[in-house]
Design a protein around this motif. Structure first.
Motif, PDB file in Angstrom:
ATOM      1  N   THR A  35      50.640  48.907  57.294  1.00  0.00           N
ATOM      2  CA  THR A  35      50.867  48.639  55.869  1.00  0.00           C
ATOM      3  C   THR A  35      51.683  47.371  55.629  1.00  0.00           C
ATOM      4  O   THR A  35      51.859  46.961  54.472  1.00  0.00           O
ATOM      5  N   GLY A  36      52.208  46.773  56.700  1.00  0.00           N
ATOM      6  CA  GLY A  36      53.010  45.566  56.542  1.00  0.00           C
ATOM      7  C   GLY A  36      54.416  45.834  56.049  1.00  0.00           C
ATOM      8  O   GLY A  36      55.096  44.919  55.563  1.00  0.00           O
ATOM      9  N   GLU A  37      54.899  47.065  56.170  1.00  0.00           N
ATOM     10  CA  GLU A  37      56.256  47.403  55.746  1.00  0.00           C
ATOM     11  C   GLU A  37      57.258  47.048  56.844  1.00  0.00           C
ATOM     12  O   GLU A  37      56.894  46.841  57.999  1.00  0.00           O
ATOM     13  N   ASN A  38      58.538  47.010  56.467  1.00  0.00           N
ATOM     14  CA  ASN A  38      59.596  46.702  57.425  1.00  0.00           C
ATOM     15  C   ASN A  38      60.411  47.927  57.828  1.00  0.00           C
ATOM     16  O   ASN A  38      61.321  47.822  58.647  1.00  0.00           O
ATOM     17  N   SER A  39      60.117  49.075  57.237  1.00  0.00           N
ATOM     18  CA  SER A  39      60.871  50.296  57.530  1.00  0.00           C
ATOM     19  C   SER A  39      59.925  51.488  57.505  1.00  0.00           C
ATOM     20  O   SER A  39      59.049  51.569  56.632  1.00  0.00           O
ATOM     21  N   ILE A  81      42.010  49.861  57.554  1.00  0.00           N
ATOM     22  CA  ILE A  81      42.569  48.780  56.737  1.00  0.00           C
ATOM     23  C   ILE A  81      41.690  47.527  56.829  1.00  0.00           C
ATOM     24  O   ILE A  81      42.125  46.417  56.499  1.00  0.00           O
ATOM     25  N   GLY A  82      40.462  47.715  57.291  1.00  0.00           N
ATOM     26  CA  GLY A  82      39.513  46.606  57.330  1.00  0.00           C
ATOM     27  C   GLY A  82      39.735  45.619  58.455  1.00  0.00           C
ATOM     28  O   GLY A  82      39.230  44.491  58.410  1.00  0.00           O
ATOM     29  N   GLU A  83      40.502  46.006  59.491  1.00  0.00           N
ATOM     30  CA  GLU A  83      40.773  45.120  60.618  1.00  0.00           C
ATOM     31  C   GLU A  83      39.865  45.465  61.790  1.00  0.00           C
ATOM     32  O   GLU A  83      39.785  46.626  62.205  1.00  0.00           O
ATOM     33  N   LEU A 132      42.736  53.061  68.742  1.00  0.00           N
ATOM     34  CA  LEU A 132      43.376  52.096  67.858  1.00  0.00           C
ATOM     35  C   LEU A 132      42.347  51.219  67.159  1.00  0.00           C
ATOM     36  O   LEU A 132      42.498  50.899  65.971  1.00  0.00           O
ATOM     37  N   LYS A 133      41.306  50.848  67.861  1.00  0.00           N
ATOM     38  CA  LYS A 133      40.228  50.065  67.238  1.00  0.00           C
ATOM     39  C   LYS A 133      39.609  50.841  66.084  1.00  0.00           C
ATOM     40  O   LYS A 133      39.340  50.298  65.010  1.00  0.00           O
ATOM     41  N   SER A 134      39.434  52.154  66.299  1.00  0.00           N
ATOM     42  CA  SER A 134      38.855  53.004  65.255  1.00  0.00           C
ATOM     43  C   SER A 134      39.776  53.124  64.058  1.00  0.00           C
ATOM     44  O   SER A 134      39.352  52.965  62.907  1.00  0.00           O
ATOM     45  N   VAL A 135      41.074  53.369  64.304  1.00  0.00           N
ATOM     46  CA  VAL A 135      41.982  53.636  63.187  1.00  0.00           C
ATOM     47  C   VAL A 135      42.274  52.372  62.374  1.00  0.00           C
ATOM     48  O   VAL A 135      42.475  52.436  61.161  1.00  0.00           O
ATOM     49  N   PHE A 136      42.250  51.205  63.012  1.00  0.00           N
ATOM     50  CA  PHE A 136      42.522  49.973  62.261  1.00  0.00           C
ATOM     51  C   PHE A 136      41.375  49.581  61.329  1.00  0.00           C
ATOM     52  O   PHE A 136      41.562  48.759  60.430  1.00  0.00           O
ATOM     53  N   GLY A 145      48.478  38.241  61.738  1.00  0.00           N
ATOM     54  CA  GLY A 145      47.609  39.233  62.369  1.00  0.00           C
ATOM     55  C   GLY A 145      48.334  40.251  63.220  1.00  0.00           C
ATOM     56  O   GLY A 145      49.548  40.437  63.133  1.00  0.00           O
ATOM     57  N   PHE A 146      47.544  40.930  64.064  1.00  0.00           N
ATOM     58  CA  PHE A 146      48.051  42.004  64.916  1.00  0.00           C
ATOM     59  C   PHE A 146      47.864  41.603  66.376  1.00  0.00           C
ATOM     60  O   PHE A 146      46.749  41.311  66.803  1.00  0.00           O
ATOM     61  N   GLU A 147      48.963  41.578  67.121  1.00  0.00           N
ATOM     62  CA  GLU A 147      48.926  41.204  68.536  1.00  0.00           C
ATOM     63  C   GLU A 147      49.372  42.387  69.387  1.00  0.00           C
ATOM     64  O   GLU A 147      50.548  42.738  69.418  1.00  0.00           O
TER      65      GLU A 147
END
Length: 572
Positions: A530-534, A259-261, A252-256, A411-413
């Motif tokens: 992507t910050g989408e809701n669906s 998106i620059g996270e 997960l660290k790699s894939v994020f 952010g992401f928790e």
């Protein structure tokens, strides 16, 4: 003409050079002696200029939005630069143009800024996919999958495909069934997950497996569910929980990074009991600062008879503190109580502090309110919304209050939820698996497996991100005798075991290593990135909440001849 580069890649390095670009006309502006076109392809937009001495100027005038064209021209620096475009410093002065195809009047255009209904978007998905937002979501999905594949390959995994036509062994949702023409009356099922096959791969010696697996569940749909979906499926031999969790965090660290996270690992961990007690959910959104507090002891001798009765019969009193008491008007509280009743509850009661006065919706004695104030240290303009009842009944209601009215951070928790119960009771009081019947119990609980099965903890773990479960897995049962004990507790008899799992049981007896794994919901993961809701926003061709593909009008009837060949009769 052969394309020199994508429209979105035309940059200063091409100034003074002839290039060929191809794509869709995004917008056009005819100002008499000049025509400007924005030409769009997968990588972006570049401005095309047709000057009045252009040999096919009249042809250029006929070009409309969403025509497919190709243009040859010289790149020059733009006078009026557009900082919003990647190519905003340059433009192409056309020398040749060819209309490759026209476009009829469309129900909407990719360049439109106005909101378009989802029904229209899904019916004309081939147009919707041209829009930047959806196109970028699909591009990120590709990059994320490629990142995951490379990461797992670098960590010694084989990508292995498992069958799509399998035996029906329901795992909690309904199977999609596929009739067999060659064996009339018999059916394949589409896999809800590759669970049994990936365990068989471990038995077979392929000790590090993964697959971007297509899975199918015939269940009622929500914004984050589809009848067919993709999961990142992983299984490891000779592994324990720490091996699977550690690998997952690094992946997960790699894939994020796509998106620059920069994700910090290791992630937080909560036991299932802690998560339910503190957040009233096994999928807690840790960005929300409000937590659930316990008031059972405080109200055990309450002047309110109904509270004492609830507590004396094993119920609890839980509450959440909010900082904006003035925002909870009578109308808001009425709406909350209506929602609680829809969820099977009786409503909330409240205690608040306004203008220095402590007030409650129930007629508590003054000493009770004083004890409450002392315990909570409630401050001005704070309110506690409280619910009483059995914890399993009120937890969803508390979770609703926290998500609906809580203060959400940025952010992401991430958080791991561990130590799940191995079993749970269904509405008829039967024991069922909390996850699936191949999940291993904790070794320290094996002695109480038959005596107190509902107290047995499992070696399962879920990964939660911003209130969504994005993955789940467990250490599997690799001992045949233990698997038999689990089947017996679940009420699965010998005949049913043989019928549903006979081939797997034979494999389990043939020398099975300890193993465990995890599966991530790819669609849900990309939705959050992507910050989408669906998840429909990150799937190229999704279904509606009723399971329909509006574009292809699927599902649809088939001919009587097809049904006859399959020996199937449709009942009206």
């Amino acid at each position: 003409m052969k394309r020199t580069d994508y429209c979105g890649n035309i940059s200063e390095k091409y100034i003074g050079k002839d290039v060929v670009v191809q794509g869709w006309v995004h917008k056009s502006r005819d100002i008499g002696n000049l025509i400007f076109l924005d030409l769009r392809d997968r990588e972006g937009i570049v401005q095309i200029v047709f000057e009045n001495d252009f040999k096919d100027f009249e042809l250029a005038k006929k070009i409309r939005t969403e025509f497919v064209i190709e243009v040859k021209g010289k790149v020059r620096e733009r006078e009026n630069k557009n900082p919003e475009l990647k190519t905003g410093n340059v433009e192409i002065v056309a020398k040749e143009v060819k209309i490759l195809n026209t476009a009829e009047e469309l129900p909407f255009f990719p360049s439109e800024k106005k909101e378009i209904s989802e029904e229209v978007r899904l019916r004309y998905r081939y147009i919707d996919l041209r829009r930047d937002k959806i196109k970028n979501n699909i591009a990120l999905r590709h990059k994320a999958v490629l990142n995951i594949r490379n990461f797992l390959n670098d960590n010694g995994f084989y990508e292995i495909e498992t069958p799509v036509l399998i035996k029906s062994t329901p795992e909690g949702a309904r199977d999609f069934l596929v009739p067999s023409r060659l064996h009339p009356g018999s059916f394949y099922a589409l896999p809800q997950s590759p669970q049994i096959y990936k365990q068989i791969l471990m038995i077979s010696g392929f000790d590090r497996y993964f697959q971007i697996a297509r899975c199918f569940r015939d269940e009622d749909l929500r914004a984050d569910r589809q009848p067919e979906f993709s999961q990142i499926d992983i299984e490891i031999s000779f592994a324990d929980e720490e091996d699977v969790i550690g690998l997952s965090e690094k992946m997960l660290k790699s894939v994020f990074k796509e998106i620059g996270e920069e994700i910090e690992i290791p992630f937080k961990r909560l036991s299932y009991d802690e998560a339910i007690s503190k957040y009233a959910s096994d999928k807690p959104d840790l960005r929300i600062k409000e937590i659930v507090e316990d008031f059972t002891e405080l109200f055990s001798n309450s002047s309110m008879n109904f509270l004492r009765d609830i507590i004396s019969t094993g119920g609890v009193v839980k509450g959440i503190k909010f900082d904006n008491a003035k925002g909870f008007s009578r109308k808001v509280i009425d709406n909350i109580n209506e929602q609680m009743r829809k969820m099977g509850g009786k409503g909330v009661f409240w205690v608040r502090k306004l203008e220095g006065n402590l007030k409650a919706s129930l007629k508590f004695h003054e000493d009770e309110l004083s004890l409450f104030e002392k315990k909570t240290k409630i401050e001005e303009n704070q309110i506690y919304l409280l619910i009483a009842g059995k914890l399993k009944d009120i937890a969803p209601q508390l979770d609703y209050l926290r998500r609906k009215y809580g203060t959400v951070g940025e952010g992401f928790e991430f958080v791991w939820i561990t130590d799940f119960p191995l079993f749970e009771e269904d509405d008829e009081g039967n024991i069922t698996s909390s996850h699936h019947p191949f999940t291993s119990p904790k070794e320290e609980d094996l002695d109480i497996l038959e005596k107190e099965p509902l107290k047995v903890k499992s070696r399962a773990y879920d990964i939660v991100l911003n209130g969504y479960e994005i993955g789940g897995g467990s250490i599997r049962i690799h001992d045949f005798n233990l698997q038999q004990r689990i089947f017996k507790l679940l009420g699965i008899g010998e005949d049913e075991i043989e019928k549903k799992f006979g081939f797997f049981i034979k494999a389990l007896k043939s020398g099975t290593p300890p193993h465990g794994g995890i599966a991530f919901g790819l669609d849900r993961l990309i939705m959050l990135m992507t910050g989408e809701n669906s998840i429909r926003e990150v799937i190229p061709f999704p279904k509606t909440t009723s399971g329909m593909d509006l574009m292809s009008e699927t599902p649809s009837p088939v001919s009587k001849e097809q049904l006859d060949e399959l020996k199937i009769k449709v009942l009206e």
